[in-house]
Design a protein around this motif. Structure first.
Motif, PDB file in Angstrom:
ATOM      1  N   ASP A 156       0.859  -1.191   0.000  1.00  0.00           N
ATOM      2  CA  ASP A 156       0.000   0.000   0.000  1.00  0.00           C
ATOM      3  C   ASP A 156       0.890   1.234   0.000  1.00  0.00           C
ATOM      4  OD1 ASP A 156      -2.168  -1.718   0.282  1.00  0.00           O
ATOM      5  OD2 ASP A 156      -2.167  -1.546   2.478  1.00  0.00           O
ATOM      6  N   VAL A 157       0.483   2.255  -0.761  1.00  0.00           N
ATOM      7  CA  VAL A 157       1.277   3.490  -0.795  1.00  0.00           C
ATOM      8  C   VAL A 157       0.374   4.685  -0.510  1.00  0.00           C
ATOM      9  CG1 VAL A 157       2.844   4.934  -2.151  1.00  0.00           C
ATOM     10  CG2 VAL A 157       2.811   2.452  -2.522  1.00  0.00           C
ATOM     11  N   GLU A 158       0.796   5.527   0.434  1.00  0.00           N
ATOM     12  CA  GLU A 158       0.055   6.741   0.779  1.00  0.00           C
ATOM     13  C   GLU A 158       1.040   7.911   0.826  1.00  0.00           C
ATOM     14  OE1 GLU A 158      -3.438   6.897   2.514  1.00  0.00           O
ATOM     15  OE2 GLU A 158      -3.797   4.959   1.526  1.00  0.00           O
ATOM     16  N   VAL A 159       0.655   9.037   0.222  1.00  0.00           N
ATOM     17  CA  VAL A 159       1.511  10.232   0.193  1.00  0.00           C
ATOM     18  C   VAL A 159       0.859  11.320   1.041  1.00  0.00           C
ATOM     19  CG1 VAL A 159       2.470  12.051  -1.296  1.00  0.00           C
ATOM     20  CG2 VAL A 159       2.371   9.671  -2.112  1.00  0.00           C
ATOM     21  N   THR A 160       1.616  11.881   1.968  1.00  0.00           N
ATOM     22  CA  THR A 160       1.094  12.976   2.800  1.00  0.00           C
ATOM     23  C   THR A 160       1.998  14.195   2.632  1.00  0.00           C
ATOM     24  OG1 THR A 160       0.299  11.393   4.427  1.00  0.00           O
ATOM     25  CG2 THR A 160       0.481  13.688   5.154  1.00  0.00           C
ATOM     26  N   GLU A 161       1.382  15.347   2.348  1.00  0.00           N
ATOM     27  CA  GLU A 161       2.174  16.585   2.262  1.00  0.00           C
ATOM     28  C   GLU A 161       1.623  17.622   3.229  1.00  0.00           C
ATOM     29  OE1 GLU A 161       1.007  19.602   0.910  1.00  0.00           O
ATOM     30  OE2 GLU A 161      -0.638  19.074  -0.447  1.00  0.00           O
ATOM     31  N   SER A 162       2.531  18.415   3.816  1.00  0.00           N
ATOM     32  CA  SER A 162       2.131  19.463   4.763  1.00  0.00           C
ATOM     33  C   SER A 162       2.764  20.775   4.338  1.00  0.00           C
ATOM     34  CB  SER A 162       2.625  19.123   6.170  1.00  0.00           C
ATOM     35  OG  SER A 162       2.230  17.816   6.508  1.00  0.00           O
ATOM     36  N   HIS A 163       1.961  21.840   4.338  1.00  0.00           N
ATOM     37  CA  HIS A 163       2.470  23.169   3.967  1.00  0.00           C
ATOM     38  C   HIS A 163       1.827  24.243   4.842  1.00  0.00           C
ATOM     39  CE1 HIS A 163       3.929  21.206   0.269  1.00  0.00           C
ATOM     40  NE2 HIS A 163       4.775  22.224   0.211  1.00  0.00           N
ATOM     41  N   HIS A 164       2.378  25.445   4.731  1.00  0.00           N
ATOM     42  CA  HIS A 164       1.889  26.612   5.476  1.00  0.00           C
ATOM     43  C   HIS A 164       0.435  26.954   5.111  1.00  0.00           C
ATOM     44  CE1 HIS A 164       2.422  29.007   1.798  1.00  0.00           C
ATOM     45  NE2 HIS A 164       3.507  28.256   1.613  1.00  0.00           N
ATOM     46  N   ARG A 165      -0.208  27.689   5.965  1.00  0.00           N
ATOM     47  CA  ARG A 165      -1.642  27.961   5.828  1.00  0.00           C
ATOM     48  C   ARG A 165      -1.996  28.849   4.630  1.00  0.00           C
ATOM     49  NH1 ARG A 165      -1.012  31.964  10.399  1.00  0.00           N
ATOM     50  NH2 ARG A 165      -1.629  30.345  11.872  1.00  0.00           N
ATOM     51  N   HIS A 166      -0.982  29.488   3.987  1.00  0.00           N
ATOM     52  CA  HIS A 166      -1.287  30.386   2.868  1.00  0.00           C
ATOM     53  C   HIS A 166      -1.256  29.686   1.513  1.00  0.00           C
ATOM     54  CE1 HIS A 166      -1.000  33.714   5.632  1.00  0.00           C
ATOM     55  NE2 HIS A 166       0.192  33.284   6.029  1.00  0.00           N
ATOM     56  N   LYS A 167      -0.863  28.426   1.486  1.00  0.00           N
ATOM     57  CA  LYS A 167      -0.716  27.744   0.196  1.00  0.00           C
ATOM     58  C   LYS A 167      -2.072  27.570  -0.478  1.00  0.00           C
ATOM     59  CE  LYS A 167       1.564  23.912  -2.127  1.00  0.00           C
ATOM     60  NZ  LYS A 167       2.120  24.825  -3.135  1.00  0.00           N
ATOM     61  N   ARG A 168      -2.144  27.907  -1.771  1.00  0.00           N
ATOM     62  CA  ARG A 168      -3.422  27.874  -2.489  1.00  0.00           C
ATOM     63  C   ARG A 168      -3.780  26.490  -3.011  1.00  0.00           C
ATOM     64  NH1 ARG A 168      -4.302  32.740  -6.693  1.00  0.00           N
ATOM     65  NH2 ARG A 168      -4.615  30.929  -7.990  1.00  0.00           N
ATOM     66  N   ASP A 169      -2.809  25.821  -3.647  1.00  0.00           N
ATOM     67  CA  ASP A 169      -3.133  24.580  -4.358  1.00  0.00           C
ATOM     68  C   ASP A 169      -2.938  23.346  -3.477  1.00  0.00           C
ATOM     69  OD1 ASP A 169      -0.444  25.590  -4.653  1.00  0.00           O
ATOM     70  OD2 ASP A 169       0.005  23.879  -5.933  1.00  0.00           O
ATOM     71  N   ALA A 170      -3.780  22.335  -3.699  1.00  0.00           N
ATOM     72  CA  ALA A 170      -3.652  21.046  -3.011  1.00  0.00           C
ATOM     73  C   ALA A 170      -4.122  19.941  -3.947  1.00  0.00           C
ATOM     74  CB  ALA A 170      -4.496  21.045  -1.732  1.00  0.00           C
ATOM     75  N   PRO A 171      -3.442  18.791  -3.988  1.00  0.00           N
ATOM     76  CA  PRO A 171      -2.154  18.552  -3.338  1.00  0.00           C
ATOM     77  C   PRO A 171      -1.071  19.470  -3.924  1.00  0.00           C
ATOM     78  CG  PRO A 171      -2.982  16.567  -4.457  1.00  0.00           C
ATOM     79  CD  PRO A 171      -3.877  17.683  -4.818  1.00  0.00           C
ATOM     80  N   SER A 172       0.046  19.566  -3.235  1.00  0.00           N
ATOM     81  CA  SER A 172       1.140  20.416  -3.703  1.00  0.00           C
ATOM     82  C   SER A 172       1.644  19.937  -5.065  1.00  0.00           C
ATOM     83  CB  SER A 172       2.289  20.367  -2.702  1.00  0.00           C
ATOM     84  OG  SER A 172       2.872  19.086  -2.698  1.00  0.00           O
ATOM     85  N   GLY A 173       2.262  20.842  -5.809  1.00  0.00           N
ATOM     86  CA  GLY A 173       2.846  20.451  -7.096  1.00  0.00           C
ATOM     87  C   GLY A 173       3.870  19.350  -6.908  1.00  0.00           C
ATOM     88  N   THR A 174       4.614  19.414  -5.816  1.00  0.00           N
ATOM     89  CA  THR A 174       5.618  18.379  -5.550  1.00  0.00           C
ATOM     90  C   THR A 174       4.944  17.032  -5.300  1.00  0.00           C
ATOM     91  OG1 THR A 174       6.980  20.071  -4.544  1.00  0.00           O
ATOM     92  CG2 THR A 174       7.577  17.787  -4.064  1.00  0.00           C
TER      93      THR A 174
END
Ligand code: NAD
Length: 270
Positions: A156-174
């Motif tokens: 099983d593969v799960e990706v979790t990303e965390s960013h600052h509260r001002h970020k507009r897009d989700a999930p992140s480009g990365t």
């Protein structure tokens, strides 16, 4: 071939008053291979660390006035596509760090397709390098993830990303780049964004989770697990300087190259 200055690569920064734009200007000041000749932003004319920042609507005038070799763009997709189109006309190479082109695609189809199409069209005239992440650590992570997914089929593969509260897009480009890499290396047929209610994990799912809090500069974790073991690959950006320096490396590398689309992995490989 785009123009290239002899000693220092002349850089124009779009989104200059933003978190990344300011950082690019700051990091460039400590290097002797680049010089930020000007910035543009949506805001009124200002100066950042002695660098003039002009209004974005004056973009064509700014290109003619400051004669940059390369644009380094950290703005928003809708502005980015205009900047790149103008750069193609003015024979200026483009390094695009802006993310979220595909996020807009889901709500305003034509606009986002226009954005990416504009980048593709520009790359017929000038060199264009777009990267969702200018960190060398992320480049290494992408290779490591690909190897892990190939070595661990059926996990099983799960990706979790965390960013600052001002970020507009989700999930992140990365995160999207990581997900693309996982899908190219393994057998996954759909992305599942977050889980709620009755949501038993099915085979072929690739889990995606986005967190937005405080001032987190960027964290990406890939979890691979079966019933008996788990592997976690994590990257944390400690400072925006890592992205700013990577983008400046890309600008120096790109100046004077022929028209076409380039990838940050090519910069890192040299
Ligand atoms: P920010 O909101 O702090 O700054 C955005 C900048 O764009 C500001 O200067 C603003 O004036 C300008 N802008 C906004 N709308 C505009 C318009 N319509 N016309 C002209 N200028 C406009 O954002 P940030 O945190 O600096 O991030 C900018 C982008 O860079 C985001 O897409 C983010 O995801 C991306 N990013 C990429 C990397 C990478 O390594 N590729 C790293 C960090 C952030």
């Amino acid at each position: 071939m785009t123009r290239v200055s002899d000693a220092e690569t002349r850089v124009l920064v779009s989104g200059a008053t933003g978190r990344m734009g300011r950082r690019v200007i700051g990091e460039a000041a400590a290097r002797d291979d680049v010089r930020v000749v000007a910035g543009v932003s949506r805001d009124l004319s200002v100066e950042i660390d002695g660098t003039p920042v002009e209004p974005a609507e004056e973009f064509r005038f700014v290109l003619a006035e400051y004669e940059p070799d390369v644009l380094v763009d950290f703005s928003v997709p809708e502005a980015s596509r205009e900047f790149v189109t103008d750069c193609a006309e003015a024979d200026v190479a483009c390094v695009v760090g802006t993310t979220g082109f595909s996020g807009i695609e889901s709500t305003e189809d034509e606009f986002a397709e226009g954005g990416l199409a504009a980048l593709r069209e520009a790359s017929e005239q000038v060199p264009v390098l777009r990267a969702s992440n200018f960190s060398r650590g992320i480049q290494a992570l992408l290779r490591a993830v690909e190897g892990a997914v190939r070595d661990l089929p059926g996990y099983d593969v799960e990706v979790t990303e965390s960013h600052h509260r001002h970020k507009r897009d989700a999930p992140s480009g990365t995160a999207n780049s990581i997900l693309d890499r996982i899908e190219s290396a393994g057998e996954f047929d759909r992305r599942v964004h977050g889980r709620e209610g009755d949501s038993l994990r099915e085979p072929g799912e690739l889990g995606v989770h986005s967190r937005r809090a405080g001032g987190i500069r960027g964290e990406h974790e890939i979890l691979l697990a079966n019933a008996h073991e788990e592997l976690r690959l994590t990257h944390r950006a400690g400072s925006r300087a890592v992205f700013a320096d990577g983008a400046l490396d890309a600008a120096v590398w790109l100046a004077g190259r022929g028209a076409g689309q380039y990838d940050f992995s090519e910069v890192v490989a040299e």
